[in-house]
Design an enzyme around this catalytic site. Structure first.
Site, short mmCIF file in Angstrom:
data_model
loop_
_atom_site.label_atom_id
_atom_site.label_comp_id
_atom_site.label_asym_id
_atom_site.label_seq_id
_atom_site.Cartn_x
_atom_site.Cartn_y
_atom_site.Cartn_z
N HIS A 105 67.18 80.68 -85.58
CA HIS A 105 67.92 81.05 -86.79
C HIS A 105 67.90 82.57 -86.97
O HIS A 105 68.92 83.20 -87.27
CB HIS A 105 67.26 80.46 -88.05
CG HIS A 105 67.30 78.97 -88.14
ND1 HIS A 105 66.17 78.21 -88.38
CD2 HIS A 105 68.33 78.09 -88.06
CE1 HIS A 105 66.51 76.93 -88.46
NE2 HIS A 105 67.81 76.82 -88.26
N LYS B 28 67.39 64.30 -98.81
CA LYS B 28 66.51 64.50 -97.64
C LYS B 28 65.30 65.31 -98.08
O LYS B 28 65.45 66.47 -98.44
CB LYS B 28 67.30 65.27 -96.57
CG LYS B 28 66.90 64.95 -95.14
CD LYS B 28 67.91 65.49 -94.16
CE LYS B 28 67.61 66.89 -93.69
NZ LYS B 28 68.56 67.43 -92.72
N ARG C 146 74.06 76.22 -79.82
CA ARG C 146 72.99 76.20 -78.82
C ARG C 146 73.47 75.65 -77.50
O ARG C 146 73.13 76.13 -76.44
CB ARG C 146 71.81 75.35 -79.32
CG ARG C 146 71.03 75.99 -80.42
CD ARG C 146 70.10 75.02 -81.05
NE ARG C 146 70.84 73.94 -81.69
CZ ARG C 146 70.32 73.07 -82.54
NH1 ARG C 146 69.04 73.12 -82.83
NH2 ARG C 146 71.06 72.13 -83.09
N SER D 171 64.44 73.11 -85.86
CA SER D 171 63.35 72.96 -86.83
C SER D 171 62.64 71.62 -86.62
O SER D 171 61.41 71.55 -86.73
CB SER D 171 63.89 73.02 -88.26
OG SER D 171 64.52 74.26 -88.49
O1 PNS Z 1 70.64 73.35 -90.73
P1 PNS Z 1 71.63 72.22 -90.82
O2 PNS Z 1 71.00 71.04 -91.53
O3 PNS Z 1 72.21 71.86 -89.49
O4 PNS Z 1 72.84 72.76 -91.73
C1 PNS Z 1 73.96 71.95 -92.00
C2 PNS Z 1 74.81 72.54 -93.14
C3 PNS Z 1 73.94 72.79 -94.37
C4 PNS Z 1 75.42 73.85 -92.70
C5 PNS Z 1 75.93 71.51 -93.45
O5 PNS Z 1 75.37 70.25 -93.59
C6 PNS Z 1 76.71 71.84 -94.72
O6 PNS Z 1 77.50 72.75 -94.75
N1 PNS Z 1 76.42 71.06 -95.80
C7 PNS Z 1 77.01 71.27 -97.11
C8 PNS Z 1 77.92 70.10 -97.49
C9 PNS Z 1 79.30 70.29 -96.91
O7 PNS Z 1 79.97 71.29 -97.13
N2 PNS Z 1 79.73 69.26 -96.15
C10 PNS Z 1 81.02 69.28 -95.48
C11 PNS Z 1 80.92 70.00 -94.13
S1 PNS Z 1 82.47 70.06 -93.37
#
Ligand code: PNS
Length: 162
Positions: free
Chosen positions: A17, A41, A90, A127
């Site tokens: 990150h 979560k 990644r 993570s």
């Molecule tokens: O670190 P992560 O858990 O892979 O991050 C994922 C994240 C937070 C970037 C993604 O789940 C997100 O943007 N969530 C917010 C809800 C949202 O906008 N959902 C629609 C995505 S198209």
């Protein structure tokens, strides 16, 4: 001012990150690291702990701020007037879902996504993996900043030898 957001769960922040955040900070005037408030979560670290760790490890960058958001990322982007999301890729396995999210976010609100190829040193890192290795007493010192390693040890403890 050109601003971008690096969104994620950051439970906890890893060197992968940090690599993306640091590189984004050289491309934009300000980078907002936005931690998702995920009510469904429960993480190892609370939202406040994740944000505190992020603030600590991004402090060397003068133009990175840490915030949180709930709901849709595009709503946060609109409210903050941030037009770009920066994400690390990644491996090809990340690509399918990341592309779907990028296309959805663009379709919903015209928010752009910039993908950065992860430094190969961190291409296997997540993570979840770090937490798993730490849980079993493995050495994660190459994968997370020192303060995160310490917090992981405090939170998880050293497992008893069998
Ligand atoms: O670190 P992560 O858990 O892979 O991050 C994922 C994240 C937070 C970037 C993604 O789940 C997100 O943007 N969530 C917010 C809800 C949202 O906008 N959902 C629609 C995505 S198209």
């Amino acid at each position: 001012m050109r601003r971008a957001v690096c969104p994620g769960s950051f439970d906890p922040v890893t060197n992968g990150h940090l690599d993306i955040i640091g590189r984004a900070s050289r491309l934009y005037d300000e980078v907002v690291v936005a931690v998702l408030v995920n009510q469904s979560k429960s993480g190892l670290f609370s939202l406040e702990e994740r944000m505190e760790l992020l603030r600590e490890v991004t402090s060397p960058y003068g133009n990175v701020v840490v915030d949180s958001f709930q709901g849709l990322l595009v709503d946060y982007c609109k409210a903050q007037d941030i037009p770009v999301v920066v994400k690390g890729l990644r491996a090809v396995s990340d690509f399918d879902y990341e592309l779907q999210m990028a296309q959805m976010n663009h379709g919903l609100a015209g928010v752009e996504t910039l993908f950065m190829s992860t430094n190969p040193l961190y291409s296997f890192l997540s993570s979840s993996l770090v937490k798993d290795v730490a849980r079993w007493g493995g050495d994660v010192s190459a994968h997370v900043p020192e303060i995160v390693r310490r917090r992981l040890t405090e939170r998880i403890g050293t497992p008893p030898s069998t």
